[in-house]
Scaffold this motif. Structure first.
Motif, PDB file in Angstrom:
ATOM      1  N   HIS A 205      -1.947   7.346  -6.186  1.00 46.93           N
ATOM      2  CA  HIS A 205      -1.446   5.640  -6.788  1.00 46.93           C
ATOM      3  C   HIS A 205      -0.040   5.718  -6.629  1.00 46.93           C
ATOM      4  N   ASP A 206       0.655   4.542  -5.619  1.00 47.49           N
ATOM      5  CA  ASP A 206       1.946   4.167  -4.794  1.00 47.49           C
ATOM      6  C   ASP A 206       2.177   2.773  -6.393  1.00 47.49           C
ATOM      7  N   VAL A 207       3.166   3.522  -7.029  1.00 48.69           N
ATOM      8  CA  VAL A 207       3.928   2.350  -7.644  1.00 48.69           C
ATOM      9  C   VAL A 207       5.081   1.522  -7.629  1.00 48.69           C
ATOM     10  N   HIS A 208       5.716   2.386  -6.027  1.00 46.67           N
ATOM     11  CA  HIS A 208       6.260   0.927  -4.991  1.00 46.67           C
ATOM     12  C   HIS A 208       7.422   0.313  -5.851  1.00 46.67           C
ATOM     13  N   GLU A 209       8.384   1.319  -6.582  1.00 50.29           N
ATOM     14  CA  GLU A 209       9.420   1.297  -7.685  1.00 50.29           C
ATOM     15  C   GLU A 209       9.691   0.151  -8.807  1.00 50.29           C
ATOM     16  N   LEU A 231       1.294  10.903  -7.942  1.00 46.87           N
ATOM     17  CA  LEU A 231       1.679   9.515  -8.136  1.00 46.87           C
ATOM     18  C   LEU A 231       3.104   8.981  -7.273  1.00 46.87           C
ATOM     19  N   GLU A 232       3.025   8.769  -6.150  1.00 48.12           N
ATOM     20  CA  GLU A 232       4.221   7.753  -5.485  1.00 48.12           C
ATOM     21  C   GLU A 232       4.845   6.513  -5.917  1.00 48.12           C
ATOM     22  N   ASP A 233       6.386   7.286  -5.079  1.00 50.19           N
ATOM     23  CA  ASP A 233       7.397   6.752  -5.903  1.00 50.19           C
ATOM     24  C   ASP A 233       7.618   5.852  -6.960  1.00 50.19           C
ATOM     25  N   LEU A 234       7.434   6.146  -8.141  1.00 52.14           N
ATOM     26  CA  LEU A 234       7.379   5.857  -9.590  1.00 52.14           C
ATOM     27  C   LEU A 234       8.817   5.219  -9.729  1.00 52.14           C
ATOM     28  N   GLY A 257      10.569   9.828  -1.641  1.00 55.82           N
ATOM     29  CA  GLY A 257      11.168   9.741  -0.885  1.00 55.82           C
ATOM     30  C   GLY A 257      10.725   8.517   0.208  1.00 55.82           C
ATOM     31  N   GLU A 258       9.988   7.578   0.535  1.00 55.62           N
ATOM     32  CA  GLU A 258      10.120   6.511   1.295  1.00 55.62           C
ATOM     33  C   GLU A 258      11.325   6.212   1.874  1.00 55.62           C
ATOM     34  N   LEU A 259      12.168   6.055   1.043  1.00 53.76           N
ATOM     35  CA  LEU A 259      12.944   5.132   1.103  1.00 53.76           C
ATOM     36  C   LEU A 259      13.835   5.848   1.664  1.00 53.76           C
ATOM     37  N   ILE A 278       7.584  15.381  -0.673  1.00 54.08           N
ATOM     38  CA  ILE A 278       8.836  15.298  -0.524  1.00 54.08           C
ATOM     39  C   ILE A 278       7.661  13.859   0.758  1.00 54.08           C
ATOM     40  N   ARG A 279       7.626  12.511   0.188  1.00 53.52           N
ATOM     41  CA  ARG A 279       7.302  11.900   0.955  1.00 53.52           C
ATOM     42  C   ARG A 279       8.150  10.678   1.909  1.00 53.52           C
ATOM     43  N   VAL A 280       9.026  11.531   2.977  1.00 50.50           N
ATOM     44  CA  VAL A 280      10.276  10.437   3.777  1.00 50.50           C
ATOM     45  C   VAL A 280       9.298   9.988   5.287  1.00 50.50           C
TER      46      VAL A 280
HETATM   47 MG    MG Z   1       4.562   3.858  -0.812  1.00 53.40          MG
END
Ligand code: MG
Length: 400
Positions: A205-209, A231-234, A257-259, A278-280
């Motif tokens: 799941h991606d929270v997208h901040e 759980l991504e970009d919490l 990490g994508e941002l 790590i998800r850059v």
């Molecule tokens: Mg994302």
């Protein structure tokens, strides 16, 4: 080939589908020898093109394309100020192209330059979404029927839904969402997914901040019983100190990490073991040269890789990611978005996905090519993104 030189650097813009893609082509003094790199920052494509055309390209022309490390280091500091997204992407375009050239010179795929294959192919995850948990369950089943074993599940896209927003008079335009609504709708979604699907599939799941930090702590805890793959970009990059609190209260695996642009955003999370993946975005950190170092740093701390892979990574960037995926010991998972035929025609050699695995081809370098004539028939639009202007119910701007 004692006197190999970079002859020219071209920056190509193309939009075969919804995303503006930026591809850098580095030509050398050896006839027919060139490399391709991804510089895709889709929301600021003209700024990246200007950085390549006027700064990074002229800086590297005349230099030896085999000295990748020195070219990367000197391009990064040549303008004195560094580590911004536009410059990092411009450098990435050249950097990936230099690795492509290096592989072609050696006559081997790039993964051979980095120690060979740690695995034959890279497991990928795909996306399922819906307006209700039942729709998401159906979306996951469509993927698992095709052999996929990892699926990211979103309710109502990134923004969420369900809450009846009562906006104040004069509320500005924006992508409105209710952050607090996620605290019950997302755990309920994953309860339904596990009830319907059991443990036969890995869920992400991606929270997208889109949560206040303390609500992010709550959500990570609340999702623990559903055994997410990650759980991504919490948290937003500005709030990363809160990862310590999340780690202290639950064992939900964390991807982030994508941002990120700057190494100092990444290294504390890795060295303190506050994240698991790590998800850059490879071009956002400056290309393959920093990604190789980051992979090795992460391996030392038990952190796995999960390079960003949505439609705003060009097929050249996806090929670069898959070469890393099969080579690096601490590979975790690769995000995948399928491309339409026109994009695949422009980029022959895209890694193939079969039964939930992505396979690089065995051609020298990154193994991917670029049809400039076809690409030119798909010019970029100049639309401003709207999803990035997200707002809370009272109209307050929120970081996307
Ligand atoms: Mg994302």
């Amino acid at each position: 080939m004692a006197h190999l030189k970079i002859e020219a650097v071209q920056c190509h813009l193309t939009q075969p589908d919804t995303q503006r893609l930026i591809v850098v082509k580095v030509l050398t003094s050896e006839p027919g020898l060139y490399g391709l790199g991804c510089a895709t920052f889709t929301q600021r494509h003209m700024a990246v093109k200007a950085a390549v055309d006027h700064h990074i390209g002229p800086f590297v022309v005349g230099k030896d394309p085999r000295n990748i490390e020195d070219l990367w280091q000197s391009a990064m500091v040549n303008g004195y100020w560094r580590n911004g997204p536009v410059l990092n992407n411009a450098i990435s375009g050249v950097d990936m192209a230099l690795w492509d050239i290096q592989g072609k010179l050696a006559g081997v795929p790039c993964y051979q330059l980095w120690g060979g294959k740690s695995r034959p192919a890279a497991a990928v995850y795909v996306h399922a979404g819906g307006r209700t948990p039942a729709e998401v369950v159906e979306g996951v089943r469509r993927w698992t029927d095709q052999g996929f074993r990892h699926v990211r599940c979103q309710l109502g896209g990134y923004v969420g839904q369900g809450a009846q927003h009562v906006r104040p008079d004069g509320a500005p335009d924006g992508a409105y969402f209710d952050a607090r609504e996620k605290l019950h709708s997302i755990p309920a979604l994953f309860e339904a997914l596990r009830n319907e699907l059991g443990d036969s599939v890995e869920l992400l799941h991606d929270v997208h901040e889109r949560l206040a930090p303390i609500d992010a702590v709550y959500l990570a805890k609340a999702l623990e019983p559903y055994r997410l793959f990650f759980l991504e970009d919490l948290l937003a990059p500005e709030d990363i100190d809160w990862f310590r609190q999340i780690r202290a209260v639950c064992a939900t695996p964390i991807a982030m990490g994508e941002l990120f642009n700057h190494p100092r955003e990444i290294t504390p999370l890795v060295s303190e073991r506050l994240i698991d993946f790590i998800r850059v975005h490879l071009s956002q950190i400056g290309g393959l040269t920093p990604a190789l170092k980051l992979s090795h740093l992460c391996e030392a701390f038990g952190v796995r890789t999960a390079w960003h892979g949505p439609a705003d990574v060009s097929p050249v960037g996806m090929a670069a990611a898959v070469h890393l995926d099969v080579a690096m010991h601490n590979f975790g998972i690769q995000e995948w978005s399928f491309r339409k035929d026109r994009e695949l025609e422009i980029f022959p050699g895209m890694p193939e996905v079969r039964n939930g695995y992505a396979y690089p081809n065995d051609r020298p370098g990154l193994g991917i090519d670029f049809d400039e004539t076809l690409a030119a028939k798909c010019p970029c639009d100049n639309d401003n993104p709207t999803w990035t202007v997200s707002r809370l119910p009272d109209g307050t701007l929120w970081r996307p």
